[in-house]
Design an enzyme around this catalytic site. Structure first.
Site, PDB file in Angstrom:
ATOM      1  N   ASP A 484      26.263  82.466  25.704  1.00 15.34           N
ATOM      2  CA  ASP A 484      25.443  83.002  26.904  1.00 15.34           C
ATOM      3  C   ASP A 484      24.108  83.301  26.376  1.00 15.34           C
ATOM      4  O   ASP A 484      23.254  83.489  27.083  1.00 15.34           O
ATOM      5  CB  ASP A 484      26.031  84.337  27.113  1.00 15.34           C
ATOM      6  CG  ASP A 484      27.188  84.093  28.317  1.00 15.34           C
ATOM      7  OD1 ASP A 484      27.012  83.180  29.358  1.00 15.34           O
ATOM      8  OD2 ASP A 484      28.390  84.699  28.263  1.00 15.34           O
TER       9      ASP A 484
HETATM   10  C1  BGC Z   1      25.451  89.244  25.677  1.00 16.63           C
HETATM   11  C2  BGC Z   1      26.211  88.371  25.281  1.00 16.63           C
HETATM   12  C3  BGC Z   1      27.529  88.186  26.025  1.00 16.63           C
HETATM   13  C4  BGC Z   1      26.781  87.694  27.746  1.00 16.63           C
HETATM   14  C5  BGC Z   1      28.091  87.676  28.636  1.00 16.63           C
HETATM   15  C6  BGC Z   1      24.861  89.030  27.062  1.00 16.63           C
HETATM   16  O1  BGC Z   1      24.068  89.969  27.609  1.00 16.63           O
HETATM   17  O2  BGC Z   1      24.482  89.624  24.998  1.00 16.63           O
HETATM   18  O3  BGC Z   1      26.916  88.617  23.926  1.00 16.63           O
HETATM   19  O4  BGC Z   1      28.168  87.137  25.897  1.00 16.63           O
HETATM   20  O5  BGC Z   1      25.987  88.889  28.121  1.00 16.63           O
HETATM   21  O6  BGC Z   1      27.559  87.503  29.947  1.00 16.63           O
HETATM   22  C1  NOJ Z   2      31.037  86.546  26.039  1.00 16.50           C
HETATM   23  C2  NOJ Z   2      31.243  85.959  27.378  1.00 16.50           C
HETATM   24  O1  NOJ Z   2      32.315  86.694  28.316  1.00 16.50           O
HETATM   25  C3  NOJ Z   2      31.785  84.683  27.081  1.00 16.50           C
HETATM   26  O2  NOJ Z   2      31.630  83.780  28.487  1.00 16.50           O
HETATM   27  C4  NOJ Z   2      30.812  83.850  26.324  1.00 16.50           C
HETATM   28  O3  NOJ Z   2      31.222  82.627  26.068  1.00 16.50           O
HETATM   29  C5  NOJ Z   2      30.555  84.633  24.957  1.00 16.50           C
HETATM   30  N1  NOJ Z   2      30.221  85.998  25.199  1.00 16.50           N
HETATM   31  C6  NOJ Z   2      29.559  83.869  23.985  1.00 16.50           C
HETATM   32  O4  NOJ Z   2      28.449  84.361  24.477  1.00 16.50           O
END
Ligand code: BGC
Ligand code: NOJ
Length: 809
Positions: A484
């Site tokens: 993400d």
């Molecule tokens: C966080 C990520 C996370 C994502 C999930 C981001 O803001 O920093 O670590 O995986 O949101 O939607």
């Molecule tokens: C948390 C999110 O829920 C997941 O969808 C994502 O793949 C990981 N963060 C890695 O960024």
């Protein structure tokens, strides 16, 4: 250092001190009514949706941590006040024990020879939390105490509850009826639901107004009412509604007394809202209260809950000489899979229940570890998820559990999302044989007027990738892929712009080798499904496209010793030797290797050797190296984290199992098992002081070697780590995996685990598998019911039958 121990017999983790390095949590409830409870009785509960139907208030970022929950105060006649859960009063206890079990938590505290036990659980099929409190006089003197209960209601909408103070200081209303306090906020207008808190005895008094109970300037640890030893019988009007009972308890030496408190949620049909003007209809509440008014009723419901869990867990049972492995595989990993399936990423101690709801990619992956437990619920979930897909195959990134509607704030554009639907559906069909699900008519974007078969949804998922290729013929990344935080079109220079939804330069150039790996790994599942539907041409076409993508990865996605991560907006490589930081990323090494891209030509081996050389640490495999030292406009959030945390070179536990699985593909069981043990919580119990989160569940991230606090975990419970580690250990290390036409039995766990047995239920039959393990790296000889069979596939047997499998591995 440890703070407790596993009780394998009872499938519990036993915490023996309130002073754990972080609140250690459990989840209550399994279908509609859910609660979170810490070892100090902190936490909250909600009905179906932690944002829209929050029942108890919980304050994130609060000081002290973990305050607010289901509290019981004991007040002695000499004014001594204490809580069996230690918090919030923090009077020292003679003994403390918290047993987190499957769907229940039992907390026992003892002071001055009086022991008070709280058993909390949500009975199956019931929208309520039971709090059974047992006081036992273990001293030799008669005791007289006043017991006060306390919980604080949320004004249903958890977001509003924390923001809309011009309204919500005036709206709360309660009704008191005997020992029951009814929370009827907004019932006068559009809501048809209320909550209540009751106890199965006549009370000495009650309170329902927080300020009257606590005192305006007091915390939960010093309620005025408890200090005074007398309830004020306050009736909330506006402000903050609570529920508190007081009861006088007299106990002879050795005597005990059990009280049943019940926190329930009721919905009334619109036409049956009122008993008389202004008075809520309590018929349903009274029925529920009657069903839980004796300890015997509670005991029966508790036994039912335990029996259900034993049944669920019997679908995969390992017996091996490694007790840590047994407890991960048999109890705690599947338990966490159930919780992630139920919650997705919506409600934990770290997810406020307001923001993320059900993730499209998350829920599909959660299915992978859950589907063998309750396949019918997985089926329903697949249809729900697919219903939020758009006609062009793209998908809402998240949806709300209550409305099952896509979340517009986050929208779509995460180009890995669609492919996960194929993976989740394939796993479901392999588990059940229910190809019929593909014929279900499923709407796009919840529009009943625009429906197509589930198979058509999968087809659109597959072609969404094909229709969104970049300059090298690799998939466009969109807002982000699995990671993400790799935001290649974001270019954010303005604080507060969300990285995931900001696209300051939207181009069709940034490409993801990770999505390419997914396409090669998951595409063949789509091709097989097409074939089984008699669509031979479509299957052939799909396979050709997959082959082409695999070739493209080797041509444009290979960096010499490992797979590249991406091409950025300008066509520059990400995850290459050419980069200063972020030269090698774990995700494409895991995914392209699992997909077998360049397996014969030695690419997979090279990539995995590079992972070992560059990313492996004592506490797990880090996400990338070297960590980004500064913020990169062209990369987005990944470079926003200090080195070693989160996606910037943290140990992101979700993707470690991809490497584990890939290692088993090469037959390197010892290496695979070694990676497994590094992050599996039961193996970390002895370093709980370093790791800090619960030793019975996975956390999202463990700080990487660049971090100041290497080895420290964060964000336990709601993470795709649970499902993927279950897949890795159950299907690849231990090697029992449902395939289209049989159960594949191919262990590859190295030499450390000697002989073991697995009992696996699948499609109604039971497979008793005995493995003689010499660590042959995935090479097996099988005997099924005494007869040798070639290869590694045990053909599916009819439901009800038992199959005996001998495996030399
Ligand atoms: C966080 C990520 C996370 C994502 C999930 C981001 O803001 O920093 O670590 O995986 O949101 O939607
Ligand atoms: C948390 C999110 O829920 C997941 O969808 C994502 O793949 C990981 N963060 C890695 O960024």
């Amino acid at each position: 250092m440890r703070y407790g121990h596993f009780d394998d017999e009872r499938k519990e983790y036993v915490i023996t001190t309130p002073k754990t390095p972080y609140p250690w949590i459990n989840y209550l409830g399994s279908e509609r009514f859910f609660g979170l409870i810490s070892h100090q009785a902190g936490g909250y509960c909600f009905y179906r949706d932690a944002r829209l139907r929050r029942i108890l208030r919980f304050r994130y970022n609060n000081v002290p941590a973990d305050s607010g929950g289901r509290y019981f105060y004991v007040r002695e006649t000499d004014g001594d006040v204490w809580c069996p859960s230690y918090m919030p009063v923090k009077s020292e206890l003679e003994s403390f024990e918290c047993r987190h079990g499957l769907g229940y938590t039992r907390i026992t505290g003892k002071r001055r020879g009086l022991s008070v036990e709280l058993l909390a659980f949500v009975p199956d099929g019931v929208d309520a939390e039971v709090h059974q409190v047992t006081l036992k006089n273990e001293s030799d003197k008669p005791r007289e105490v006043t017991l006060f209960s306390l919980l604080e209601f949320c004004l249903w909408n958890a977001h509003d509850d924390q923001t809309n103070f011009q309204r919500n200081l005036s709206t709360a209303e309660v009704e008191i009826d005997g020992s029951t306090i009814y929370h009827k906020h907004e019932y006068r207008e559009r809501r048809n639901h209320y909550a209540f808190y009751t106890v199965n005895e006549k009370v000495a008094g009650f309170d329902s107004d927080r300020e009257s109970f606590l005192g305006l300037y007091n915390g939960f640890h010093e309620p005025d009412v408890v200090k005074a030893g007398k309830s004020r019988n306050s009736v909330a009007s506006g402000w903050s509604p609570i529920a508190s009972h007081s009861l006088e308890v007299k106990l002879a030496p050795g005597e005990s007394k059990t009280l049943v408190f019940l926190l329930g949620y009721i919905e009334n049909p619109k036409e049956e809202k009122w008993e008389k003007p202004g008075v809520i209809n309590k018929k349903r509440a009274k029925e529920l209260i009657a069903a839980f008014s004796t300890p015997a009723q509670v005991q029966a419901a508790f036994q039912k809950l335990q029996a259900r869990w034993s049944g669920l867990l019997s679908s995969y049972k390992l017996t091996s000489g490694d007790e840590k492995l047994n407890r991960m595989v048999n109890v705690w990993n599947p338990y966490q899979c159930m919780v992630t399936f139920n919650m997705s990423r919506s409600a934990s101690y770290f997810e406020s229940g307001i923001g993320r709801g059900m993730g499209f990619r998350d829920s599909n992956q959660d299915l992978l570890g859950f589907v063998h437990l309750v396949p019918e619920r997985a089926r329903e979930r697949i249809i729900d998820i697919a219903s939020t897909q758009f006609p062009d195959g793209s998908a809402y990134h998240q949806y709300q559990p209550l409305t099952k509607r896509g979340n517009n704030d986050v929208g779509s554009g995460f180009n890995d999302d669609p492919l996960w639907l194929i993976l989740g559906t394939a796993a479901y069909i392999k588990e059940t044989g229910d190809f019929g699900i593909l014929d279900e008519e499923v709407p796009f974007d919840n529009d009943e007027k625009n429906k197509a078969s589930l198979f058509e949804h999968l087809k659109r998922s597959f072609y969404h990738v094909m229709e969104n290729l970049g300059p090298h013929g690799l998939p466009l990344i969109g807002r982000a892929d699995w990671n993400d935080c790799l935001n290649l079109n974001c270019f954010s220079e303005t604080p507060d712009e969300p990285y995931q939804t900001t696209g300051n330069r939207v181009g069709r150039t940034a490409e993801s080798i990770f999505i390419a790996g997914m396409f090669v790994h998951i595409g063949p599942e789509y091709a097989t499904l097409a074939e089984r539907r008699g669509l031979a041409d479509e299957a052939k076409k799909a396979r050709e496209l997959v082959k082409k993508m695999s070739d493209t990865v080797l041509e444009h996605g290979w960096d010499g010793d490992w797979y590249l991560r991406a091409y950025d907006f300008f066509g520059k490589k990400v995850g290459s030797k050419e980069c200063e930081d972020g030269q090698i990323f774990i995700e494409p090494q895991g995914y392209c290797s699992m997909a077998g891209i360049g397996l014969e030509s030695g690419h997979v081996k090279k990539a995995l050797d590079s992972v070992k050389a560059r990313l492996d640490t004592k506490y797990g495999i880090v996400l990338q190296q070297p960590a980004y030292k500064e913020y990169h406009l062209e990369l987005g959030e990944i470079s926003s984290y200090p080195p070693g945390y989160k996606e910037n070179a943290g140990i992101f536990c979700h993707n470690n199992p991809w490497v584990i699985i890939a290692e088993t593909l090469l037959g390197r069981g010892d290496q695979a098992f070694d990676y497994y043990k590094k992050i599996a919580p039961a193996y970390l119990e002895d370093i709980s002081d370093v790791h800090r989160t619960e030793p019975y569940v996975y956390s999202q991230m463990i700080a990487g070697r660049d971090a100041v606090r290497h080895g420290e975990a964060k964000n336990s419970w709601l993470t795709g780590t649970a499902a993927w580690n279950f897949v890795a250990v159950s299907q690849h290390l231990l090697g029992v995996k449902p395939e289209w036409d049989g159960l594949s039995v191919r262990p590859c766990i190295g030499k450390d685990i000697a002989d073991f047995t697995i009992e696996r239920r699948c499609r109604g039959a039971t497979y008793k598998i005995r493995v003689k393990n010499q660590g042959r790296g995935g090479k097996v000889s099988l005997k099924v019911n005494g007869k040798p069979v070639p290869g590694h596939l045990v053909p599916y047997a009819p439901a009800g039958s038992t199959v005996d499998v001998e495996c030399e591995a």
